[in-house]
Design an enzyme around this catalytic site. Structure first.
Site, PDB file in Angstrom:
ATOM      1  N   GLN A  52      66.825  -1.498 -10.522  1.00 11.67           N
ATOM      2  CA  GLN A  52      65.574  -2.184 -10.265  1.00 11.67           C
ATOM      3  C   GLN A  52      65.659  -3.589 -10.199  1.00 11.67           C
ATOM      4  O   GLN A  52      64.889  -4.236  -9.803  1.00 11.67           O
ATOM      5  CB  GLN A  52      64.349  -1.643 -11.192  1.00 11.67           C
ATOM      6  CG  GLN A  52      64.243  -0.205 -10.801  1.00 11.67           C
ATOM      7  CD  GLN A  52      63.262   0.322 -11.848  1.00 11.67           C
ATOM      8  OE1 GLN A  52      63.488   0.806 -12.774  1.00 11.67           O
ATOM      9  NE2 GLN A  52      61.875   0.291 -11.386  1.00 11.67           N
ATOM     10  N   HIS A  98      69.061   2.619   2.449  1.00  7.44           N
ATOM     11  CA  HIS A  98      69.803   2.452   3.892  1.00  7.44           C
ATOM     12  C   HIS A  98      69.684   3.351   4.901  1.00  7.44           C
ATOM     13  O   HIS A  98      69.731   3.203   6.092  1.00  7.44           O
ATOM     14  CB  HIS A  98      71.408   2.139   3.445  1.00  7.44           C
ATOM     15  CG  HIS A  98      71.565   0.750   2.474  1.00  7.44           C
ATOM     16  ND1 HIS A  98      72.623   0.602   1.854  1.00  7.44           N
ATOM     17  CD2 HIS A  98      70.712  -0.094   2.182  1.00  7.44           C
ATOM     18  CE1 HIS A  98      72.618  -0.385   1.307  1.00  7.44           C
ATOM     19  NE2 HIS A  98      71.328  -1.097   1.104  1.00  7.44           N
ATOM     20  N   ASP A 126      69.061  -4.174  -2.749  1.00 10.98           N
ATOM     21  CA  ASP A 126      70.395  -4.949  -2.501  1.00 10.98           C
ATOM     22  C   ASP A 126      70.461  -6.254  -3.219  1.00 10.98           C
ATOM     23  O   ASP A 126      71.602  -6.395  -3.678  1.00 10.98           O
ATOM     24  CB  ASP A 126      70.251  -5.100  -0.810  1.00 10.98           C
ATOM     25  CG  ASP A 126      70.472  -3.774   0.185  1.00 10.98           C
ATOM     26  OD1 ASP A 126      70.676  -2.925  -0.568  1.00 10.98           O
ATOM     27  OD2 ASP A 126      70.715  -4.238   1.132  1.00 10.98           O
ATOM     28  N   ARG A 142      65.722  -3.455 -23.362  1.00  7.64           N
ATOM     29  CA  ARG A 142      66.356  -2.065 -22.850  1.00  7.64           C
ATOM     30  C   ARG A 142      66.832  -2.174 -21.737  1.00  7.64           C
ATOM     31  O   ARG A 142      65.986  -2.676 -20.672  1.00  7.64           O
ATOM     32  CB  ARG A 142      65.539  -1.091 -23.108  1.00  7.64           C
ATOM     33  CG  ARG A 142      65.698   0.357 -22.651  1.00  7.64           C
ATOM     34  CD  ARG A 142      64.697   1.426 -22.631  1.00  7.64           C
ATOM     35  NE  ARG A 142      65.095   2.514 -21.863  1.00  7.64           N
ATOM     36  CZ  ARG A 142      64.534   3.272 -21.057  1.00  7.64           C
ATOM     37  NH1 ARG A 142      63.344   2.893 -20.778  1.00  7.64           N
ATOM     38  NH2 ARG A 142      65.028   4.287 -20.231  1.00  7.64           N
ATOM     39  N   HIS A 159      70.032   5.611 -15.801  1.00  4.97           N
ATOM     40  CA  HIS A 159      68.487   5.132 -15.191  1.00  4.97           C
ATOM     41  C   HIS A 159      68.539   5.350 -13.683  1.00  4.97           C
ATOM     42  O   HIS A 159      68.352   4.455 -12.835  1.00  4.97           O
ATOM     43  CB  HIS A 159      68.235   3.791 -15.844  1.00  4.97           C
ATOM     44  CG  HIS A 159      66.450   3.940 -15.574  1.00  4.97           C
ATOM     45  ND1 HIS A 159      65.776   3.427 -16.724  1.00  4.97           N
ATOM     46  CD2 HIS A 159      65.518   4.111 -14.547  1.00  4.97           C
ATOM     47  CE1 HIS A 159      64.615   3.323 -16.268  1.00  4.97           C
ATOM     48  NE2 HIS A 159      64.384   3.694 -15.000  1.00  4.97           N
ATOM     49  N   GLU A 206      64.141   9.588 -18.296  1.00  2.00           N
ATOM     50  CA  GLU A 206      63.183  10.570 -17.429  1.00  2.00           C
ATOM     51  C   GLU A 206      63.681  11.805 -16.723  1.00  2.00           C
ATOM     52  O   GLU A 206      63.652  11.702 -15.597  1.00  2.00           O
ATOM     53  CB  GLU A 206      62.155   9.649 -16.659  1.00  2.00           C
ATOM     54  CG  GLU A 206      61.270   8.604 -17.242  1.00  2.00           C
ATOM     55  CD  GLU A 206      60.562   7.722 -16.366  1.00  2.00           C
ATOM     56  OE1 GLU A 206      60.549   8.008 -15.115  1.00  2.00           O
ATOM     57  OE2 GLU A 206      59.501   7.065 -16.861  1.00  2.00           O
ATOM     58  N   ASN A 242      58.714   7.499 -22.438  1.00  2.00           N
ATOM     59  CA  ASN A 242      58.021   6.775 -21.576  1.00  2.00           C
ATOM     60  C   ASN A 242      56.513   7.317 -21.272  1.00  2.00           C
ATOM     61  O   ASN A 242      56.251   8.423 -20.977  1.00  2.00           O
ATOM     62  CB  ASN A 242      58.713   6.788 -20.230  1.00  2.00           C
ATOM     63  CG  ASN A 242      60.101   5.996 -20.422  1.00  2.00           C
ATOM     64  OD1 ASN A 242      60.565   5.875 -21.594  1.00  2.00           O
ATOM     65  ND2 ASN A 242      60.770   6.316 -19.309  1.00  2.00           N
ATOM     66  N   TYR A 295      52.706   6.524 -19.641  1.00  2.00           N
ATOM     67  CA  TYR A 295      52.006   5.518 -18.647  1.00  2.00           C
ATOM     68  C   TYR A 295      50.308   5.813 -18.524  1.00  2.00           C
ATOM     69  O   TYR A 295      49.282   5.051 -18.600  1.00  2.00           O
ATOM     70  CB  TYR A 295      52.555   5.400 -17.070  1.00  2.00           C
ATOM     71  CG  TYR A 295      53.553   4.616 -17.261  1.00  2.00           C
ATOM     72  CD1 TYR A 295      53.628   3.191 -16.906  1.00  2.00           C
ATOM     73  CD2 TYR A 295      55.062   5.296 -17.298  1.00  2.00           C
ATOM     74  CE1 TYR A 295      54.907   2.467 -17.141  1.00  2.00           C
ATOM     75  CE2 TYR A 295      55.939   4.618 -17.310  1.00  2.00           C
ATOM     76  CZ  TYR A 295      56.084   3.122 -17.102  1.00  2.00           C
ATOM     77  OH  TYR A 295      57.141   2.442 -17.051  1.00  2.00           O
ATOM     78  N   GLU A 328      59.177   2.850 -22.690  1.00  2.00           N
ATOM     79  CA  GLU A 328      58.415   2.318 -21.402  1.00  2.00           C
ATOM     80  C   GLU A 328      56.891   2.664 -21.710  1.00  2.00           C
ATOM     81  O   GLU A 328      56.542   3.560 -22.150  1.00  2.00           O
ATOM     82  CB  GLU A 328      58.898   3.043 -20.367  1.00  2.00           C
ATOM     83  CG  GLU A 328      60.227   2.740 -19.883  1.00  2.00           C
ATOM     84  CD  GLU A 328      60.496   3.257 -18.513  1.00  2.00           C
ATOM     85  OE1 GLU A 328      59.550   3.481 -17.573  1.00  2.00           O
ATOM     86  OE2 GLU A 328      61.852   3.536 -18.028  1.00  2.00           O
TER      87      GLU A 328
END
Ligand SMILES: *[C@@H]1O[C@H](CO)[C@@H](O)[C@H](O)[C@H]1NC(C)=O
Length: 506
Positions: A39, A59, A72, A97, A142, A187, A329, A331, A400
């Site tokens: 990321q 891609h 990229d 992290r 990850h 995750e 994690n 949310y 997270e």
């Protein structure tokens, strides 16, 4: 009389203010932020790194990404890591992290050859962190699996247990003297369900009702093997800790009917108990309700055995207890029900057909750039409480937690989110939950998987229009900085957002 009124007024004032008295975090509590290699790093084919499943997917099937983008270049942290660490110093963080890209370290996927340039990059990053007393928290996986290993089935091939263990050993040997916090896999549910049972994350295999379960067993064994290698060979020398990061939503029954309560219970067991029960429960193994339901459906559907693979007795014992802490994690929250409308609406077989529940979110709950990340702090409180109750109060590391906006520095909704969730965390801590650390997702905007750059989770905004990838602190960065500096949550704090500085000591 007047005096009485005045004192009554002050009493009243004191009462309102009492609600907002700044609350202290426990001694030793650690604050950090989190990112992941694909990321943020960019440099996707530089210095000997080979293709991973995200390079391959973005891609070859760019239409699967909302804005047709890819990682990229991303935040170009491969070249800009010093600026990243400078931001951590601005925030005053205790830890960072981050994750390591498997094919940047092992270009063939296997441990036959280590890529020295990749190793140098992570040494440089780790050294830069340690120079400023920021603890590295390293995630081994990850999501950037070498594409060549995916060609061999990836996480559905049982041999990945050894491939992952070999990779883990290489990292422990390389970085064990510097890194004291290790996370094996980030995750599991997203890796297995979204990647193999669905097409909503790479490698997008979409083998419903089969792929996610093969993956789950292999992933748990791979995690356990890495844990045991660290525990047996490296912990005695280096004294670090190692665990897993499980994504867990809160599932609230939609009503107080027994049917809905049972549905909500089934859903958390299917969604995250599947990974936490084998590791953190006293008995180990997949949750009984999953084993029963999937076995029954498999038989009905004509399969000669359950689509959920079994663990042997030996494997159950090997996985049970294989984590020094519960990395979570979190949310958001969903409401769960079960009535005739939930049956026969999903493909057969599939994970959601196996589970037989319906779930949704209250449209009144505030959301940001993602429809599903709604601000529901009480769900976080209930989740932390649940983990405390079912697993005998394990140490919890919040690995997270965060909220997506789009561009813009005035992120008052993100501030509402963080304040609400940190308050909920403190509520759980006051009742005895053993929460030791908190990582905000994320340090800065980054490539948000299938959402590309349309959802921004950063305390720092990243400008993707310029090659320098300029990072600018949002208002929330100033608010988080004050929490970290004071070790206190003050809901009334209004930051001065003119200049971000580095305080003494960092
Ligand atoms: C099932 O429950 C949901 C959520 O409460 C509700 O919206 C729906 O109308 C119900 N359907 C049936 C057929 O009862």
């Amino acid at each position: 009389m007047i005096l009485l009124r005045i004192s009554a007024f002050f009493l009243y004032l004191a009462l309102i203010l009492a609600e907002d008295v700044p609350r202290k975090f426990p001694d030793g509590f650690l604050f950090g932020t989190a990112t992941a290699s694909y990321q943020v790093e960019g440099a996707w084919d530089e210095d000997g790194k080979t293709e991973n499943i995200w390079d391959h997917l973005t891609h070859t099937q760019p239409h699967l990404i909302t804005d047709y983008s890819n990682g990229d270049i991303a935040d170009d942290s491969y070249h800009l890591y010093k600026r990243d660490v400078e931001m951590m110093r601005e925030l005053g963080l205790d830890f960072y992290r981050f994750s390591v890209s498997w094919p940047r370290i092992l270009p063939s996927g296997f441990a036959d050859r280590v890529n020295e340039a990749g190793v140098a990059y992570y040494h440089n990053l780790i050294d830069e962190l340690l120079k400023y007393n920021i603890e590295p928290m390293l995630t081994l996986y990850h999501w950037d699996l070498p594409q060549r290993l995916q060609d061999l089935g990836g996480w559905t091939n049982p041999l990945i247990v050894d491939w992952f263990a070999d990779y883990a050993r290489v990292l422990f040997e390389l970085f064990g003297d510097k890194v004291k916090y290790w996370i094996t896999i980030n995750e599991p549910k997203q890796v297995c369900y979204n990647g193999y049972g669905d097409s909503s994350l790479a490698p997008a295999i979409d083998f419903k009702g089969i792929g996610e379960y093969l993956c789950a067993k292999n992933l748990l064994l791979a995690h356990a093997k890495a844990f045991h290698i660290y525990n047996d060979e490296f912990k005695p020398k280096y004294g670090g800790i190692i665990g897993i990061a499980i994504s867990a939503r809160w599932y609230e029954p939609d009503s107080d009917s027994q049917v809905d309560i049972e549905a909500a219970d089934d859903q958390w067991q299917f969604e995250w108990g599947k990974y936490s029960h084998p590791i953190f429960s006293e008995t180990g193994d997949f949750p009984a309700v999953m084993k029963e339901k999937i076995a029954a459906k498999s038989a009905e559907q004509g399969f000669p055995r359950s689509r959920l693979p079994e663990f042997t007795r030996e494997e159950i014992d090997y996985v049970r207890g294989s984590s020094d802490f519960f990395g979570v994690n979190h949310y958001s929250t969903h409401l769960v029900y079960r009535n005739e409308s939930v049956y026969n609406v999903h493909p057969v077989p599939s994970f959601y057909d196996d589970m037989d529940v319906g779930f949704y979110q209250d449209p009144e709950w505030e959301s940001g750039e993602s429809e599903t990340v709604k601000i529901v702090p009480w769900g976080f409180y209930k989740l932390l409480k649940k983990i405390r109750e079912i697993y005998d109060n394990p140490p919890i590391y919040v690995t997270e937690n965060g909220f997506p906006t789009h561009t813009g520095l005035q992120d008052d909704n993100r501030i509402r989110y963080y304040r609400g969730y940190l308050s909920a965390l403190l509520d759980a801590v006051e009742e005895g939950s053993n929460v030791r650390a908190y990582a905000a997702w994320s340090l800065m905007d980054n490539f948000e998987w299938m959402q590309g750059y349309t959802q921004r989770f950063g305390l720092y905004e990243v400008n993707y229009d310029c090659p320098e990838r300029t990072r600018t602190p949002r208002k929330s960065a100033f608010v988080y900085k004050e929490v970290v500096r004071t070790r206190t949550l003050d809901l009334d704090y209004e930051p001065d957002t003119d200049v971000m500085t580095i305080d003494e000591g960092h």
